[in-house]
Structure formats: structure tokens, C-alpha cells
Design a protein around this motif. Structure first.
Motif, PDB file in Angstrom:
ATOM      1  N   LYS A  26       0.863  -1.179   0.000  1.00  0.00           N
ATOM      2  CA  LYS A  26       0.000   0.000   0.000  1.00  0.00           C
ATOM      3  C   LYS A  26       0.903   1.233   0.000  1.00  0.00           C
ATOM      4  O   LYS A  26       1.439   1.630   1.033  1.00  0.00           O
ATOM      5  N   TRP A  27       1.050   1.827  -1.167  1.00  0.00           N
ATOM      6  CA  TRP A  27       1.983   2.949  -1.330  1.00  0.00           C
ATOM      7  C   TRP A  27       1.236   4.272  -1.336  1.00  0.00           C
ATOM      8  O   TRP A  27       0.296   4.460  -2.097  1.00  0.00           O
ATOM      9  N   ASP A  28       1.680   5.175  -0.481  1.00  0.00           N
ATOM     10  CA  ASP A  28       1.097   6.513  -0.399  1.00  0.00           C
ATOM     11  C   ASP A  28       1.644   7.377  -1.530  1.00  0.00           C
ATOM     12  O   ASP A  28       2.814   7.268  -1.920  1.00  0.00           O
ATOM     13  N   GLU A  29       0.827   8.266  -2.050  1.00  0.00           N
ATOM     14  CA  GLU A  29       1.250   9.152  -3.137  1.00  0.00           C
ATOM     15  C   GLU A  29       2.367  10.104  -2.703  1.00  0.00           C
ATOM     16  O   GLU A  29       3.159  10.560  -3.517  1.00  0.00           O
ATOM     17  N   GLN A  30       2.440  10.410  -1.423  1.00  0.00           N
ATOM     18  CA  GLN A  30       3.447  11.347  -0.938  1.00  0.00           C
ATOM     19  C   GLN A  30       4.859  10.760  -0.927  1.00  0.00           C
ATOM     20  O   GLN A  30       5.835  11.486  -0.770  1.00  0.00           O
ATOM     21  N   ILE A  31       4.975   9.460  -1.077  1.00  0.00           N
ATOM     22  CA  ILE A  31       6.301   8.830  -1.076  1.00  0.00           C
ATOM     23  C   ILE A  31       6.575   8.149  -2.420  1.00  0.00           C
ATOM     24  O   ILE A  31       7.163   7.077  -2.486  1.00  0.00           O
ATOM     25  N   LYS A  32       6.139   8.796  -3.504  1.00  0.00           N
ATOM     26  CA  LYS A  32       6.357   8.195  -4.825  1.00  0.00           C
ATOM     27  C   LYS A  32       7.836   8.108  -5.195  1.00  0.00           C
ATOM     28  O   LYS A  32       8.224   7.286  -6.024  1.00  0.00           O
ATOM     29  N   SER A  33       8.669   8.962  -4.559  1.00  0.00           N
ATOM     30  CA  SER A  33      10.104   8.869  -4.837  1.00  0.00           C
ATOM     31  C   SER A  33      10.681   7.563  -4.292  1.00  0.00           C
ATOM     32  O   SER A  33      11.720   7.095  -4.760  1.00  0.00           O
ATOM     33  N   TYR A  34      10.032   6.953  -3.280  1.00  0.00           N
ATOM     34  CA  TYR A  34      10.441   5.638  -2.777  1.00  0.00           C
ATOM     35  C   TYR A  34       9.821   4.518  -3.598  1.00  0.00           C
ATOM     36  O   TYR A  34      10.421   3.461  -3.767  1.00  0.00           O
ATOM     37  N   LYS A  35       8.613   4.760  -4.109  1.00  0.00           N
ATOM     38  CA  LYS A  35       7.875   3.701  -4.806  1.00  0.00           C
ATOM     39  C   LYS A  35       8.628   3.197  -6.024  1.00  0.00           C
ATOM     40  O   LYS A  35       8.673   1.992  -6.302  1.00  0.00           O
TER      41      LYS A  35
END
Length: 954
Positions: free
Chosen positions: A579-588
Motif C-alpha cells: 500500500k503505497w502513499d502518493e506522498q512517497i512516490k520517490s520511494y515507490k
């Protein structure tokens, strides 16, 4: 005289009554004396002769002998020369070379600057010892050298012969085996072992074979005259040569340069040893006495211990198994059983003995499962029985050089293990074991370096079995197949290891980890660190966490901050629950590179730093004030967080110390001065001097025609300058503009009033920026050149200056294509050169040609200069805070810029006026003299950075 004995003792002025013969206390009677000349080898000396009764020999006195050149007291240091290194008498060897292999000339490989002097000294030493020689003419083969530093600080020159060895044929001469030597040692009780000093260097190479040993260094190209370490056929050649020399000796065997002399009793041994030493001396073979062992009852030879009790393998080759600790995980147990199964056919009732251990494999399926609680007495008994079976001498068998030989090597994070195996029609048999723990430094090597070290250590550990024989080197690390190849270019550390093995004949072969029977030897040693005894994967991650953290920050601090960091906690949810949050897309986008070790987030082998610690990490990384590139490289080796490149740039630019000592800004694009409409409108003036005579030269240049006038003066005050210009203007008229530098005489109020009264606009250049008045500065160089020539030719410099002016003003200018006098006076100068006196005036259409040519040439020059100087438009604006370049450095450590900031008041191109708000002082500088104050560093969150930068930076 001969019967009586004559002594020339010129040091003695008064005749002595008694003389004493050398070594005798009986005095000799003096019969008389006389003076005469003595001549020897073209030298003549007048000396006193003393006649002694019953003298035994004629003697010269010290002073007379010294004068005649017969005696020299002392020895000059530069006369001490190294003797040639000894070589075997009447033995010259040929290196068999395959002519089908095309010679390879490798380029010079640069060596560290601190080692260059030592390398040159070593080459000089080898030349004086007659071991190498300088190559005359172009060689076919060239190999590079790699210096190896010894423990005493000296160096060893190693020639990288990996490419050249491909063309060298192996010598078909077998090395001795234990099977052949066992019958000879059976009744021996006394032993001596002789070691030959630098054995290979005592064999001379035939001149036709020396070309393949050619190497290149900073001093030139050389080749070996003696057999050298690194040639693959060297062991067999030396073995064959020494066997022929010792063929007539009884009770002696040799394995390459190790010579073993033995006997059933002391008397037999002594006779044989004396005979061997006599033969070696006859062939001029030199021994290394400090390594020779004489008259012992127990000795180590070819990996075995020889004594009057018989022959047995060395303890170091079997003790590794007996030191095994009990396995703690399923992975370690599987490794141990893999070793047991490899030689299972030699262990009676193996299935029964191993059953308690296999029970644990069925009970736990995970490789990382802990089996400490399940390890009972039955398992311990089975484990000890298997260790004993693995170390029984009958199971090990004797080494046979004819059998296929393999070396299994493996490295764990804390240890190295190796097993020597031979196979024949009866199957594989283990010859010897070996293992050791890694040092603290070696544990910090990357896994590839550890695996490479395991191979090198294993070969050197089993040197007695492998030297001079073809064998396979088995590893479970596939990259080593390429790294140990002849064309590989590994890092310096691995390259040095590979060169240590270049005299061995081997092939690196990859086998998967499960088939590597050496795995358990690298892991199950009792003296290994307890905390590093887990499985390989956990060891690797743990090493990353411990070694990659910043020194100033503890692991507990990183772990605590990671728990409180919202982004890292969201990453944990994303990795574990997808479950990936949009605020951490640099990690995704890096999902496949991220993992957790406890609460610490890793990206491959780098620690992800929480936001609260990023500033602290940056400050630690900026210690020593590295630049942007260096600081980024320092961080990339250990840590990571999103957009940390931007943070590094902001920190370095805001560092006051880095800014004050940084390089100047690039210059602004060149702005060319427009060609005036006619002569003597725009002029430039400058003072040149002082000259050795105390005179100064006032140089005046017309920008239109490049016409030049020079006036000599000693008074350089404003009043004197005005007087010279008045005289000049009375002849040529007043110009519209004058460009001058910031000399006191040109910025004084008196000079300004003079210009104002004559309606002349005065332009002063930017301080410390002579390029702004480049035309006159360029002319000054030509003037100085002529003055130097005048001084060399010892002429009157004023006459030479007038000759130069005549030549200059009557020579076509490279830019305009016309002479300065022709453009200025509308006529050609008449000088000593013959000319047709047309005396035509320049028409307007011709003036247009000049103008077009001038513009074209200036544009070309502008493009070239802009490109060469890499110009760019300045980013300094009115109101910016800037540091000013330090123009008066007091010492070498003074900063490039003054620490006091100034405010930009006005800016026009590269011309900038600045003001010190505290003192009110105003300065005028060029853009290159200023460095903008970037402000203070601070952490920006992701949303702010995206707003400022316009896009997300990963």
C-alpha cells in the motif's frame, strides 16, 4: 741492496737506530741512508732510502706510496658497485614459446608517484646485479609492472605476465610425488633442508628467449636476463636443471628450490650433505643460509612431516576439521553434511552415523532456523564421529601429481575455508584442509574481494601441492571467473593478489554454492565471532548497517529517528502491505531496491537517513570541506535519501569558507569596441615602467588606426602627464575620449579638470581588470620585447624604441590590413625600404572595406575567446550580497575572497559597483572579482522543492 733490504721512509727526517720487521719484536740494525729519485708509472718522487741489515723485504713509506699512486687511503663511496648476482655455471635455458600466438605490446601502467623513486632504484639495482638489461630496438612483447610493497617498506617488482604466459609452452617434466619419495624416506632418521637464494635468478636465459620477459617502466623498456618469477614454465625448468646437477648425489631429493638431504644415521647423512654442498659450490649455486636447516630428526617437506617415526600429514592440513564447533543453523548443518557426503564412500556406516543430524533437517525446513535447542547428545556424538572420520589419515591418502587436482575455496563474512581434493578412477579423495579467520580490516572488504582473497590464500596455503601443476580452482562466486582472466582489469587490491598467483597454472571454475564443500570450513571455526555466526544473508545486511552508518551517528539514533519518520513508516507499509502513499512516490519507484533491517531502511547497501538526521549527516560529510562532486561521492558510498544531491549543492554553496576560497566566476562574454569613425577620436593611454634606468614610458594608442606614440619621462605625476599630452594634442588635436587605468595620475582631480577643460571624456577601467584596456596592454608586451633585445645587443634603448616605432607605424596591422600611419595620416610612411611613391589618399569606399574587415576579424576573435574562456552571463543583480576577491594576499593560506560581504549598487555587464554598508566604502570591480552569497542551508520538504524546481527530483 736486495740482500740487505731497503726501506724508503721519507716521513722520518732523522735516521733511527732500530727498525722492526712486520710481526717481529727483534730490532734490525740501520747501516746507512741516502736520498734518490724514484719513478713509477710516469710519476717521480725524491725520497730518503734507509739500508737495514738482514732486511726481509723492500718497503715504501706511506707518503711516498701515496704520491706515486701505489697507495690510496680510504675508498670513495661512488666506487662501491654491486657485484653481478651469481648464476649457474655453464647453464643457459631456453623458454619454449608458441610462435602461433601473436605478440602483445601492452602500454605503460602508471604507478603511484610516491613509489616512482623506489621503482627506479630497484631497476638500477637489478641492472647492476646483471639480472635485467635495457632493450635495444622495438620489442615484440611488452608487459607492465606492478610494484608490491613489502613489510619493511621496500618494494618488489612484479611483471604482469598473464598475457605473455599464453604463448609460453609448459615443460614436459614431472615434479616429484610423495608416492615416488616414500620408499627413499622410509629408514631416514637425520635430515637437512637447503634453500637456494633467489633460485630462479640463478638461471640465465638464452638471448633468443629474453624478448618475452620485456617489461615497460617509467625509466624505459627492459628485459630479464635471468629466469623470473611469473613465468609459468619456470618451476619445471628449474626442477629439471637442479635434478641434472644432483643426479650423482645419493640421499638427496629436491622439490624446485627446496633440497632435502637425509640419511639412516648421522655419519651417512654428513657424508651425503658434504657431497651435495660440494656439487652446489662447483656449479656456483648460492644458498640462503638463514633458511637452511641442518641435522634435525624431524622436518617438514612437501606438506608432510618426516621423522624417524615415519611420515604423516602436517597438522595444519587436518586440524581445521577437529576445531569445528557444532552447527547452530540449518544452513550450517547442510554445509557440514555436504562435506561429509562428498567423501561418504570412505566413511563406514555413514547413513547410520548421520541419521541424528538428518533428523534436524526434517524437523526444521527454513535455512535460517535455529537448532541450538534441538542439538542433543545424539547429535553431538554423531558430529564428533564424522569429524574424526574426516581427519583419519587413511581416508586422506597421499598426494599424487598425476591425478586431477581441485581446490575448493569459500569465504564467509568472517572466515576463509579451503579443501584440496584429488580424483582418480576410485573417486574423489580429500588431501588436506585449511581455514582461517578474517582480520578486522579484511571483514570490511566487499564480498567479491573476500572471495578473491579466499582463492589466493587457498593456493598459497597448498603451495607444496600446487606449484608447477595444472589444477582447478573452484569458487561459488561467478564474477571471479572473469576477474581472474588475462584480460580483466580489476581493482588494485585484487590485481596484486592475482599477480601473486601468476606462476601457478590454474583455471577458475564456478560451482553453485550448494556444491562448495569448503563452505563449512569458512563458517564452523570455534574462534569465529559469535555475532557473525548467522547465515550469509543476515551477515551481509548486518555488515552494511554497521559499516555504512556515519561515524558521528549511532545505530540506535538512526533506528529511533526512523521509527519517528513518517515517510519511512509509510515505506514500511508499502513494502510489507503493498500500500503505497502518493506522498512517497520517490520511494515507490525504488521498491525493488529497498529493504528493512529491523527498523532501519536500506536501499541496496546504503542506509536511508531520516529527515531529522539529514542535516547532521550532511555536516559530517562536509568535514574537511569537500566540493560538491566529492561530497556527493562520499555520501553515495554509504547513505541515501530523496533529492540529497540538491541538499549537498545548497550546503556547499552556503558554506562561507568554501565560498571565500573558491575559484573565480567565469568571465562575461567579450564586448568589442566599435571602430571609431575617424582617427584620433578614441585613444588609450598607459604608463609602462619603471625601466632599469628609472624612466617610465607613456604609451598612447589610437583605436581607429592603431597609431602609437611613446614618450619617456621620469616624473609620472598628473602635472607631468598633462604636459606630455598637451604637447601631443598641439600636434594631433584633442581626442573625444581617453581610456586609462586607475593610476593615481589618471584619477586625480587635476587630470579630470584637464580633460573637462578640453572637452574630453575620461574613462577609467575597472580596478585590477586590465583586459578592459586590452589594446594598450597588448602593445606594452611588444615594447618590452624590443627593450629586452636592445639590452641584449647593448644598444641605446631610446634609439631602439624609435626604430621600433618607425617599423610599427609603417607595417600593415593584422586586423585592419593597413599601416597605422596610412590610416592616421592618410599616407604611407617613407622608411628605409624601397617603395613606389604613389601618395594616394584613402577614399571613402576603401574606408568601408577597412570597417568591414575590422568587424569580421573582431567577431572571429570574440567567438574564439568566448569559447576558449567558457564565458556565461553573470547572475549578480543589484541588491545582491557578494564577497570581494582578495587582491592583496599576505600569505599562501589567505582566502581567495574577503569575508566581509558587500552590496551590489549598480551592474552593467561585467562592470559592478559595490558598497560596504558598515563603512560606506564603495568599490568598482569586474564580475569575476565577486562571489555571490548564497544564504543559509535548510531542509526543504518534498512539496516545497517540487514547487521551486517545477518537478520531482529522484
Amino acid at each position: 741492496m736486495k740482500d740487505m733490504g731497503v726501506r724508503i721512509v721519507d716521513e722520518i727526517k732523522e735516521p733511527k737506530k732500530n727498525f722492526f720487521a712486520y710481526g717481529s719484536e727483534t730490532p734490525l740494525r740501520l747501516l746507512g741512508s741516502f736520498r734518490s729519485d724514484i719513478q713509477l708509472a710516469g710519476r717521480k718522487e725524491n725520497a730518503i732510502f734507509y739500508v737495514v741489515d738482514k732486511g726481509t723485504q723492500n718497503l715504501l713509506g706511506r707518503r711516498t706510496a701515496t704520491s706515486l699512486g701505489v697507495l690510496r687511503i680510504g675508498l670513495e663511496i661512488n666506487q662501491i658497485q654491486l657485484k653481478p648476482f651469481p648464476k649457474l655455471k655453464n647453464v643457459i635455458i631456453q623458454i619454449p614459446i608458441d610462435d602461433k600466438i601473436k605478440p602483445i605490446a601492452q602500454p605503460y601502467r602508471r604507478i603511484p608517484i610516491p613509489l616512482e623513486a623506489k621503482v627506479e632504484e630497484k631497476i638500477t639495482e637489478l641492472l647492476e646485479k646483471d639480472i635485467i638489461e635495457e632493450v635495444q630496438g622495438p620489442p615484440s612483447w611488452i608487459s607492465p609492472i606492478v610494484p608490491i610493497i613489502k613489510e619493511n617498506g621496500d618494494i618488489r617488482l612484479c611483471v604482469d605476465m598473464r598475457r605473455a604466459n599464453k604463448a609460453i609452452k609448459r615443460e614436459n617434466h614431472p615434479l616429484p610425488t610423495m608416492d615416488q619419495l616414500l620408499p627413499k624416506f622410509r629408514n631416514a632418521t637425520v635430515f637437512s633442508k637447503l634453500d637456494i637464494k633467489d633460485a630462479f635468478h640463478q638461471l640465465e636465459i638464452h638471448p633468443d628467449s629474453r624478448d618475452i620477459t620485456t617489461f615497460i617502466s617509467g625509466k624505459g623498456v627492459y628485459r630479464y636476463k635471468r629466469l623470473m618469477f611469473g613465468i609459468t614454465c619456470a618451476p619445471e625448468i628449474f626442477q629439471k636443471t637442479l635434478e641434472r646437477i644432483l643426479i650423482g648425489c645419493e640421499g638427496v631429493v629436491n622439490f624446485i628450490d627446496d633440497i632435502l638431504v637425509f640419511g639412516e644415521d648421522q655419519k651417512e647423512h654428513d657424508v651425503r650433505l658434504e657431497n651435495v654442498l660440494k656439487v652446489l659450490k662447483e656449479h656456483d649455486i648460492v644458498l640462503k643460509e638463514e633458511k637452511c636447516i641442518y641435522n634435525v630428526n624431524k622436518i617438514q617437506f612437501l606438506g608432510h612431516e618426516l621423522s624417524n617415526e615415519g611420515i604423516r600429514p602436517l597438522d595444519k592440513y587436518v586440524s581445521a576439521i577437529m576445531d569445528f564447533r557444532a552447527p547452530r543453523t540449518i544452513s550450517e548443518l547442510q554445509s557440514f553434511l555436504g562435506l561429509v557426503n562428498y567423501v561418504g564412500k570412505w566413511i563406514p556406516n555413514m547413513a547410520t552415523i548421520t541419521e541424528p543430524l538428518k533428523e534436524l533437517l526434517r524437523h526444521k525446513t527454513g535455512r535460517n532456523a535455529d537448532i541450538k535447542e534441538l542439538w542433543k547428545e545424539n547429535q553431538e556424538t554423531a558430529f564428533n564421529k564424522l569429524k574424526t572420520a574426516l581427519t583419519k589419515i587413511p581416508n586422506l591418502g597421499y598426494y599424487n601429481v598425476k591425478n586431477k587436482t581441485m581446490v575448493f575455496a569459500d569465504a564467509s563474512p568472517v572466515g576463509l575455508g579451503a579443501i584440496l581434493v584429488q580424483t582418480n578412477e576410485a573417486g574423489p579423495r580429500i588431501i588436506a584442509y585449511g581455514n582461517r579467520t578474517l582480520t578486522e580490516c579484511e571483514r570490511r572488504y566487499c564480498q567479491t574481494e573476500k572471495e578473491a582473497l579466499a582463492l589466493v590464500w587457498a593456493v598459497e596455503h597448498f603451495h607444496m601441492f600446487l606449484f608447477g601443476k595444472r589444477f582447478e580452482l573452484i569458487t561459488d562466486h561467478k564474477p571471479l571467473e572473469v576477474i581472474f582472466g588475462p584480460k580483466a582489469k580489476p581493482c588494485a587490491r585484487i590485481e596484486r593478489w592475482i599477480l601473486r598467483l601468476q606462476s601457478y597454472d590454474f583455471q577458475v571454475i564456478y560451482h553453485p554454492g550448494k556444491t562448495n564443500i569448503a563452505d563449512s570450513l569458512s563458517r564452523l571455526c570455534k574462534n569465529l565471532d559469535e555475532r557473525n555466526s548467522n547465515n550469509k544473508g543476515k551477515d551481509f545486511v548486518q555488515n552494511i548497517v554497521e559499516q555504512m552508518r556515519p561515524v558521528a551517528i549511532s545505530l540506535q539514533e538512526i533506528e529511533t529517528s526512523s521509527k519517528e519518520d513518517s515517510d519511512i513508516q509509510k515505506v514500511k507499509i508499502g513494502l510489507y502491505d503493498s500500500k503505497w502513499d502518493e506522498q512517497i512516490k520517490s520511494y515507490k519507484i525504488l521498491e525493488n531496491e529497498l529493504c528493512f533491517c529491523g527498523d532501519i531502511l536500506l536501499r541496496t547497501n546504503k542506509i536511508v537517513i531520516p529527515k531529522t538526521l539529514q542535516e547532521k549527516v550532511l555536516e559530517a560529510a562536509h568535514e574537511g570541506h569537500p566540493g560538491i562532486v566529492g561530497m556527493k561521492a562520499r555520501l553515495r558510498a554509504k547513505v541515501w535519501w530523496p533529492r540529497y544531491d540538491k541538499d549537498v549543492e545548497r550546503l556547499v554553496k552556503s558554506c562561507k569558507g568554501c565560498t571565500l576560497v573558491s575559484a573565480p566566476n567565469p568571465p562575461n562574454p567579450i564586448k568589442r569596441r566599435e571602430l571609431p569613425t575617424r582617427p584620433w577620436i578614441d585613444i588609450a593611454i598607459d604608463l609602462l615602467g619603471p625601466l632599469p634606468s628609472g624612466d617610465y614610458l607613456l604609451v598612447v594608442i589610437d583605436y581607429y588606426s592603431r597609431y602609437k606614440e611613446i614618450k619617456a619621462c621620469r616624473d609620472i605625476s598628473s602635472k607631468a602627464m598633462i604636459a606630455i599630452l598637451k604637447e601631443m594634442f598641439s600636434r594631433l588635436g584633442c581626442p573625444i575620449t581617453i581610456t586609462a587605468d586607475n593610476g593615481k595620475q589618471f584619477v586625480s582631480q587635476e587630470f579630470r579638470d584637464f580633460c573637462q577643460n578640453n572637452d574630453i571624456h575620461l574613462f577609467n577601467t575597472i580596478p585590477y581588470w586590465p583586459q578592459q584596456n586590452g589594446e594598450v596592454e597588448r602593445q606594452n608586451r611588444d615594447i618590452i620585447k624590443r627593450l629586452k633585445i636592445s639590452q641584449i645587443e647593448k644598444k641605446n634603448w631610446k634609439d631602439s624604441l624609435l626604430e621600433y616605432l618607425t617599423m610599427y607605424n609603417s607595417t600593415p596591422h593584422t586586423t585592419t590590413g593597413k599601416t597605422p600611419a596610412e590610416l592616421f595620416f592618410q599616407r604611407k610612411f617613407r622608411d628605409k625600404l624601397p617603395m613606389i611613391d604613389t601618395f594616394e589618399y584613402i577614399h571613402k569606399d576603401q574606408d568601408m572595406d577597412v570597417r568591414d574587415r575590422d568587424r569580421e576579424q573582431k567577431e572571429k576573435g570574440k567567438e574564439y575567446a568566448n569559447r576558449k574562456r567558457r564565458v556565461e552571463d553573470g547572475n549578480i543583480k543589484i541588491g545582491d550580497e557578494v564577497y570581494v576577491k582578495n587582491m592583496n594576499k599576505t600569505n599562501k593560506l589567505a582566502p581567495n575572497y574577503e569575508p566581509t560581504p558587500h552590496t551590489v549598487v549598480s551592474c552593467k555587464g561585467g562592470d559592478v559597483n559595490i558598497e560596504n554598508k558598515e563603512t560606506g566604502q564603495r568599490l568598482r570591480r569586474n564580475m569575476m572579482h565577486l562571489k555571490k552569497v548564497e544564504g543559509q542551508w535548510k531542509i526543504l520538504d518534498e512539496e516545497t522543492i517540487e514547487t521551486n524546481d517545477g518537478k520531482s527530483d529522484n
